[in-house]
Design a protein around this motif. Structure first.
Motif, PDB file in Angstrom:
ATOM      1  N   GLN A   1      10.672 -23.978 -21.591  1.00 62.80           N
ATOM      2  CA  GLN A   1      11.694 -23.892 -20.547  1.00 62.80           C
ATOM      3  C   GLN A   1      11.795 -25.211 -19.802  1.00 62.80           C
ATOM      4  O   GLN A   1      10.813 -25.710 -19.256  1.00 62.80           O
ATOM      5  CB  GLN A   1      11.364 -22.782 -19.541  1.00 62.80           C
TER       6      GLN A   1
ATOM      7  N   VAL B   1       5.057 -17.053  -9.998  1.00 64.48           N
ATOM      8  CA  VAL B   1       5.016 -15.984 -10.998  1.00 64.48           C
ATOM      9  C   VAL B   1       4.839 -14.661 -10.262  1.00 64.48           C
ATOM     10  O   VAL B   1       3.875 -14.482  -9.511  1.00 64.48           O
ATOM     11  CB  VAL B   1       3.881 -16.196 -12.013  1.00 64.48           C
TER      12      VAL B   1
ATOM     13  N   ILE C   1       9.108 -15.265 -13.999  1.00 61.57           N
ATOM     14  CA  ILE C   1       8.484 -16.582 -14.128  1.00 61.57           C
ATOM     15  C   ILE C   1       9.473 -17.636 -13.630  1.00 61.57           C
ATOM     16  O   ILE C   1      10.466 -17.942 -14.288  1.00 61.57           O
ATOM     17  CB  ILE C   1       8.088 -16.854 -15.591  1.00 61.57           C
TER      18      ILE C   1
ATOM     19  N   THR D   1       1.688 -18.824 -20.082  1.00 66.67           N
ATOM     20  CA  THR D   1       2.522 -19.890 -19.532  1.00 66.67           C
ATOM     21  C   THR D   1       1.671 -21.149 -19.388  1.00 66.67           C
ATOM     22  O   THR D   1       0.565 -21.091 -18.858  1.00 66.67           O
ATOM     23  CB  THR D   1       3.124 -19.509 -18.169  1.00 66.67           C
TER      24      THR D   1
ATOM     25  N   ILE E   1       6.184 -21.038 -22.833  1.00 60.38           N
ATOM     26  CA  ILE E   1       5.935 -19.605 -22.691  1.00 60.38           C
ATOM     27  C   ILE E   1       5.711 -19.009 -24.074  1.00 60.38           C
ATOM     28  O   ILE E   1       6.509 -19.224 -24.991  1.00 60.38           O
ATOM     29  CB  ILE E   1       7.106 -18.904 -21.976  1.00 60.38           C
TER      30      ILE E   1
ATOM     31  N   ASN F   1      -0.702 -22.279 -15.051  1.00 60.95           N
ATOM     32  CA  ASN F   1      -1.135 -21.931 -16.407  1.00 60.95           C
ATOM     33  C   ASN F   1      -1.765 -20.540 -16.366  1.00 60.95           C
ATOM     34  O   ASN F   1      -2.799 -20.345 -15.726  1.00 60.95           O
ATOM     35  CB  ASN F   1      -2.133 -22.961 -16.915  1.00 60.95           C
TER      36      ASN F   1
ATOM     37  N   THR G   1      10.038 -21.530 -12.474  1.00 63.33           N
ATOM     38  CA  THR G   1       9.400 -22.806 -12.805  1.00 63.33           C
ATOM     39  C   THR G   1       9.930 -23.937 -11.941  1.00 63.33           C
ATOM     40  O   THR G   1      11.126 -23.972 -11.599  1.00 63.33           O
ATOM     41  CB  THR G   1       9.602 -23.113 -14.305  1.00 63.33           C
TER      42      THR G   1
ATOM     43  N   ARG H   1       7.842 -25.766 -18.737  1.00 63.01           N
ATOM     44  CA  ARG H   1       6.868 -24.715 -19.025  1.00 63.01           C
ATOM     45  C   ARG H   1       7.009 -24.196 -20.452  1.00 63.01           C
ATOM     46  O   ARG H   1       8.118 -23.940 -20.921  1.00 63.01           O
ATOM     47  CB  ARG H   1       7.063 -23.552 -18.041  1.00 63.01           C
TER      48      ARG H   1
ATOM     49  N   VAL I   1      12.938 -15.276 -16.730  1.00 65.70           N
ATOM     50  CA  VAL I   1      12.560 -16.690 -16.624  1.00 65.70           C
ATOM     51  C   VAL I   1      13.682 -17.442 -15.915  1.00 65.70           C
ATOM     52  O   VAL I   1      14.846 -17.403 -16.343  1.00 65.70           O
ATOM     53  CB  VAL I   1      12.298 -17.280 -18.022  1.00 65.70           C
TER      54      VAL I   1
ATOM     55  N   ASN J   1       6.888 -23.452  -8.723  1.00 64.69           N
ATOM     56  CA  ASN J   1       6.248 -22.511  -9.637  1.00 64.69           C
ATOM     57  C   ASN J   1       5.848 -21.250  -8.883  1.00 64.69           C
ATOM     58  O   ASN J   1       5.039 -21.315  -7.947  1.00 64.69           O
ATOM     59  CB  ASN J   1       4.996 -23.134 -10.270  1.00 64.69           C
TER      60      ASN J   1
END
Length: 590
Positions: A127, A492, A506, A535, A521, A582, A508, A519, A483, A490
């Motif tokens: 992404q 999540v 998610i 991720t 995924i 991560n 980013t 990112r 996403v 960031n």
């Protein structure tokens, strides 16, 4: 390792037997594995007024060659190293820092032991989001808001093209998916690919992604004309010895910087297929003014006058009007510019700076000159063009579909929403593909979809915010992830839907504000009733350390990151917490 197949279609139901037709394959890199090269995309949607629709023609995809996957790895990702400030104060140089660990998140399901030995890779992709490729000499830019908000203009903005190319280079060098070693299927960019809704920026974006030579300059082809050679102390004047606002904070004097910033560069283009999702900056002038706004703004975009300085009080009034959506059509901004016509400076006019329409955006994606490694249209098709839509569904692999939404409100303002027709289409598409895991892509996050202003093209259609989108997604057991980007951070977030259904959102960080991330995924079946989403964040390929004497394409890409870290007023929390970076995100299998 799952077989890799990926095609695009906008039929409301994706026919697996049809889409798995084989055509050819593309090697990712030596010894890594294979991914398809789609030859054509028919990712169309039905017209919002149709209420249904016949099945569109389906593109043929390549059939992947079975090959041994490389082992999991960390090199070239933030698991191994992240750019970090070195010792000192004031302007801080960057260097190699420690990596970010992987965090297991169990809010939606309990991780079961032994899953690493059982799991099967279902899909893996990259992404990009919020590239904000900027024509920094554009007459309509709002740099002067810096007089009230120091971060309203950022010293790194002249280097967005070089930075994005370096990100492409990073993806091209990846060995596959870091957690599983599986081949990567594609790259999806989730909007705000451009910044000022200018044709110049759209051309640069298409070439960054698909390959080509780019001159990140407009106006006078011989030299830069903008705020950074204006002698105004409000902005960093890199080529001058003037003690401007930023040099007082330690920013360097870099003679030749502006000539280097507008020099021709080369993008290799992605070696993977890539798809596109639209953002507010890709649809609305300056990302906030209605796409059917005042014609004065379109004329001013190509004209030879540029406003570079206003008082802090005037800047605050304009910024407040934008933030509070008091001027969604741009009439107030038009009057603001007209009242300051005598304060404007002369620059070279350029028709390439004209705003582009949603139709122009689709045509650029459909242009064979920008096909790269496909698919044709990068998710969009001629049916999108006919229907006036920018949303579609595509098949990622045997067991996974992707759904790209258009969350920009054409009525104006930078926050988003979607219309009733698109929301109903989303619901139908999920129902018609209930046997496939679904990954949903959009620009806006669930919390930034609170702008329900009517779309001028569909004035009678209701608009729906993030809560209603969450309700639709939460009603389908096949949704595994939403996403998105937009917030430049960031984050999540776990979401629990109805009847025990759940998925992960998610969000980013951008590639314009530090820490300049994208990112990876990965979706895997743990073969124990759970699914994991891995991720992994990546930086561009540019070295962490900069050399002020190196104004090459690579040197500028490295400087782009360091300038962003030091930008006055920059938010240092955009990287998020360890649990937003991560991760392994576990959820129950639907």
């Amino acid at each position: 390792m799952s077989r890799i197949r990926s095609v695009a279609t906008s039929a409301l139901g994706v026919n697996r037997r049809t889409v798995l037709a084989a055509a050819g394959a593309l090697s990712l890199s030596a010894g890594v594995g294979y991914a398809l090269r789609p030859t054509e995309s028919q990712a169309a949607t039905t017209s919002p007024s149709a209420g249904g629709g016949q099945e569109a023609p389906v593109a043929h995809s390549g059939r992947a060659t079975e090959a041994a996957s490389p082992a999991p790895y960390s090199k070239g990702t933030t698991l191994a190293s992240v750019a970090a400030p070195q010792s000192g104060s004031g302007y801080r140089r960057l260097g190699d820092g420690g990596g970010w660990p992987r965090v297991v998140r169990s809010e939606l399901a309990t991780p079961k032991s032994g899953r690493a030995g059982r799991r099967t890779a279902l899909a893996a992709f990259v992404q990009f989001t919020d590239l904000h490729l900027q024509d920094v000499q554009h007459p309509l830019r709002l740099e002067y808001l810096r007089s009230t908000d120091v971060h309203a203009w950022r010293p790194q903005e002249a280097l967005t093209v070089q930075g994005a190319i370096s990100l492409v280079e990073r993806v091209n060098a990846l060995q596959g998916a870091p957690a599983t070693g599986a081949p990567l299927h594609f790259v999806m960019t989730t909007g705000d690919n451009t910044d000022n809704n200018a044709h110049s920026e759209l051309e640069w974006f298409m070439k960054v992604m698909s390959g080509g030579r780019i001159t990140p300059n407009s106006g006078d082809p011989r030299h830069y004309e903008g705020v950074q050679n204006s002698a105004l102390k409000l902005y960093w004047q890199p080529d001058s010895t003037t003690r401007d606002h930023d040099k007082a904070l330690g920013f360097p004097h870099l003679k030749g910087f502006l000539a280097a910033a507008i020099r021709e560069v080369q993008s290799p283009g992605l070696k993977l297929p890539w798809y596109s999702t639209v953002g507010n900056h890709d649809t609305l002038p300056l990302g906030c003014y209605g796409s059917h706004g005042d014609p004065y703004l379109a004329e001013a975009a190509v004209a030879g006058k540029k406003l570079m300085s206003v008082s802090a009080a005037d800047a605050k009034k304009l910024q407040d009007a934008i933030k509070n959506a008091k001027d969604p059509k741009g009439a107030g901004y038009r009057d603001f510019l007209k009242a300051r016509a005598r304060s404007m400076r002369s620059v070279t006019g350029d028709d390439k700076r004209a705003p582009y329409t949603p139709a122009d955006y689709l045509k650029a994606h459909l242009d064979p000159a920008h096909q790269g490694h496909g698919p044709v249209g990068h998710g969009y098709s001629s049916a999108n063009l006919s229907a006036g839509t920018q949303y579609y569904v595509f098949r990622i692999s045997d067991d996974v579909i992707g759904i790209s939404l258009d969350t920009t409100d054409a009525g104006g303002h930078y926050e988003g929403s979607i219309g009733t027709a698109q929301l109903a289409w989303l619901d139908r598409t999920l129902k018609d593909n209930k046997d496939s895991h679904a990954v949903v892509f959009s620009h806006h996050t669930s919390t930034s979809m609170d702008n329900t202003r009517p779309d001028p093209a569909r004035p009678g259609e209701k608009r729906h915010g993030g809560a209603e989108v969450l309700s639709v997604l939460g009603a389908h057991a096949n949704v595994v992830a939403w996403v998105n980007g937009h917030i430049h951070k960031n984050v999540v977030t776990p979401h629990k839907g109805s009847a025990g259904r759940s998925f992960w959102e998610i969000s980013t960080a951008s590639h314009i504000d530090y820490p300049h991330l994208a990112r990876i995924i990965e979706l895997v079946d743990n073969k124990d009733g759970t699914i994991s989403l891995f991720t992994t964040l990546i930086e561009s390929a540019a070295p962490h350390r900069t050399d002020f004497a190196d104004l090459s394409q690579t040197g500028l890409a490295a400087l782009y990151r360091e300038l962003a870290y030091n930008a006055p007023g920059a938010n240092k929390t955009l990287g998020g917490s360890a649990a937003d970076r991560n991760t392994e995100l576990v959820l129950k299998k639907g």
